[in-house]
Design a protein around this motif. Structure first.
Motif, short mmCIF file in Angstrom:
data_model
loop_
_atom_site.label_atom_id
_atom_site.label_comp_id
_atom_site.label_asym_id
_atom_site.label_seq_id
_atom_site.Cartn_x
_atom_site.Cartn_y
_atom_site.Cartn_z
N UNK A 59 0.82 -1.21 0.00
CA UNK A 59 0.00 0.00 0.00
C UNK A 59 0.86 1.27 0.00
N UNK A 60 2.15 1.12 0.19
CA UNK A 60 3.05 2.28 0.16
C UNK A 60 2.95 2.97 -1.19
N UNK A 61 2.83 4.28 -1.16
CA UNK A 61 2.71 5.06 -2.38
C UNK A 61 1.28 5.31 -2.82
N UNK A 62 0.32 4.62 -2.19
CA UNK A 62 -1.08 4.83 -2.55
C UNK A 62 -1.67 6.01 -1.78
N UNK A 63 -2.70 6.58 -2.35
CA UNK A 63 -3.37 7.72 -1.73
C UNK A 63 -4.83 7.39 -1.46
N UNK A 87 3.11 4.20 7.41
CA UNK A 87 1.95 5.03 7.05
C UNK A 87 2.32 6.44 6.62
N UNK A 88 3.59 6.81 6.76
CA UNK A 88 4.02 8.05 6.13
C UNK A 88 4.10 7.88 4.62
N UNK A 89 4.11 6.63 4.17
CA UNK A 89 4.16 6.33 2.74
C UNK A 89 2.78 6.04 2.16
N UNK A 90 1.78 5.98 3.03
CA UNK A 90 0.39 5.81 2.59
C UNK A 90 -0.29 7.15 2.78
N UNK A 91 -0.62 7.82 1.71
CA UNK A 91 -1.09 9.20 1.78
C UNK A 91 -2.57 9.28 2.16
#
Length: 419
Positions: A59-63, A87-91
């Motif tokens: 999910x990293x990189x997803x918004x 979760x800093x990578x999940x916007x």
């Protein structure tokens, strides 16, 4: 809070997890998701029990419009090699629903990624989070919603029929969905504790027993003051974390005492689950023990009950789904009072309330409403409560408040980014 028509803002990701406490948190996740979908929102679920934490890396990189958890521990997953929270990578804003006292999530809330928020059903909990967990960016009061058992094409008509004739068709006079826990099982924790925890735990427990109207943190503050102990906020949080089992102890104590006064008055009480067989009154002729029920099955119990008995889990300024569900099943709620309940409901009009330090009054109240002059008022109370719950305490109302909170967060973060 009215929900306006919103332009599409993206998918809302909802976390599901361990099936604890009769699967209640997963049921909440599903009910909120369904309500959001009825409002036109796109919802996606992630089941950590089914997929495992490692699967979240995808999910990293997803918004997302928002990422929603229910007392979820997923938000503090840290990637040591990258030196960043996952979760800093999940916007998108992360919102964790908090139903138990926030001290139970201490080790999670003291280390959180950016853009994390909380939603809770008790104003005291929101204030506690704001004071002791500065990594939480903000909180909102959003109650867990209730739902009606009546469903299908003729659900509305069925509900109205239930409302009109409810009190004459109830199978149970008074039921209690809660389980039994022996408060005595917590007492060895005092003897086995060390240092300041050992010194303060007994005083803390005694303070809550003598002043059941106080929050746990207020009781601890007074206990420390009496012992002449001065702590920083960080130290206070550590001590409260150390004595937190005493909160469950005192909850269990008052639950046992409340049930005891009902049974000793010769009033039959319907309870559910084998835990009651281990209670001191498991062989009482007035205690009818049924098979355990999950949250959805509990709706049928409430539907069958003239009165649904409730003992709050030390929520001193809150409202719970058990109250909402009882009202939506046309069952009169008898509960210990909270500040919120006293503000929003009227005793004898749309709810019945008692005080934990006046349990002795419960039998007289029940006798009046079940056998005396108050019996004629039960229908009125049930009708008033049903209409209030239908208007204010369904999952659709909770979903609307959540969307408004997301809009508020979005506006706040946009304003910050423009500075």
């Amino acid at each position: 809070m009215e929900h306006r028509i919103r332009e599409a803002k993206g998918t809302i990701l909802i976390y599901k997890g361990e099936p604890i406490c009769y699967n209640i948190l997963n049921t909440f996740a599903e009910q909120l998701g369904e309500a959001l979908q009825r409002l036109g929102e796109e919802v996606e679920y992630f089941d950590v029990k089914q997929s495992g934490e490692a699967a979240l890396a995808a999910y990293a990189g997803k918004t997302y419009q928002a990422v929603i958890g229910f007392q979820s521990y997923l938000f503090d997953i840290y990637l040591p090699k990258a030196g960043i929270y996952l979760h800093d990578l999940i916007k998108g804003p992360k919102i964790n629903f908090q139903f138990d006292h926030p001290i139970w999530m201490k080790n999670h809330y003291i280390r959180m990624p950016e853009h994390c928020y909380s939603a809770t059903h008790d104003r005291n909990y929101a204030a506690f989070i704001e004071k002791y967990y500065p990594r939480i960016a903000g909180s909102s009061i959003i109650f867990p919603g209730g739902c009606e058992k009546a469903a299908g094409e003729n659900g509305k008509q069925e509900a109205e029929r239930n409302l009109r004739g409810a009190q004459d068709k109830k199978e149970y006079q008074i039921s209690f969905i809660g389980t039994y826990t022996d408060y005595r099982s917590y007492l060895p924790l005092i003897r086995n504790s060390q240092g300041i925890i050992k010194k303060i735990a007994a005083h803390f427990l005694f303070r809550m027993k003598q002043h059941p109207e106080e929050t746990a943190e207020k009781a601890l503050e007074e206990s420390l003051r009496k012992d002449g102990i001065v702590l920083s906020d960080e130290e206070f949080l550590e001590v409260l974390d150390g004595v937190k089992p005493m909160i469950y102890c005192i909850m269990s104590y008052y639950r046992e005492k409340a049930v005891k006064v009902i049974l000793e008055a010769g009033i039959t009480l319907e309870v559910f689950g084998d835990s009651w067989k281990k209670s001191p009154f498991g062989d009482s002729p007035y205690l009818r023990i049924h098979e355990a029920v999950d949250m959805r099955e509990s709706l049928e119990v409430m539907e069958k009950s003239l009165i649904s008995f409730n003992v709050m889990a030390w929520h001193k300024d809150g409202f719970t789904e058990r109250i909402a569900n009882s009202m939506l099943q046309h069952s009169v709620v008898l509960t210990d009072e909270s500040t919120y309940l006293k503000e929003q409901f009227t005793d004898g009009k749309d709810i019945l309330m008692y005080r934990l330090n006046e349990l002795y009054k419960i039998p007289e109240l029940l006798t009046d409403y079940l056998e005396g002059a108050g019996r004629d008022n039960l229908q009125m109370i049930a009708e008033n409560a049903y209409r209030k719950a239908k208007e204010n305490y369904t999952w659709e109302q909770s979903a609307k408040k959540l969307l408004a909170f997301i809009d508020e967060i979005d506006a706040k973060e946009r304003k910050c980014s423009e500075k």
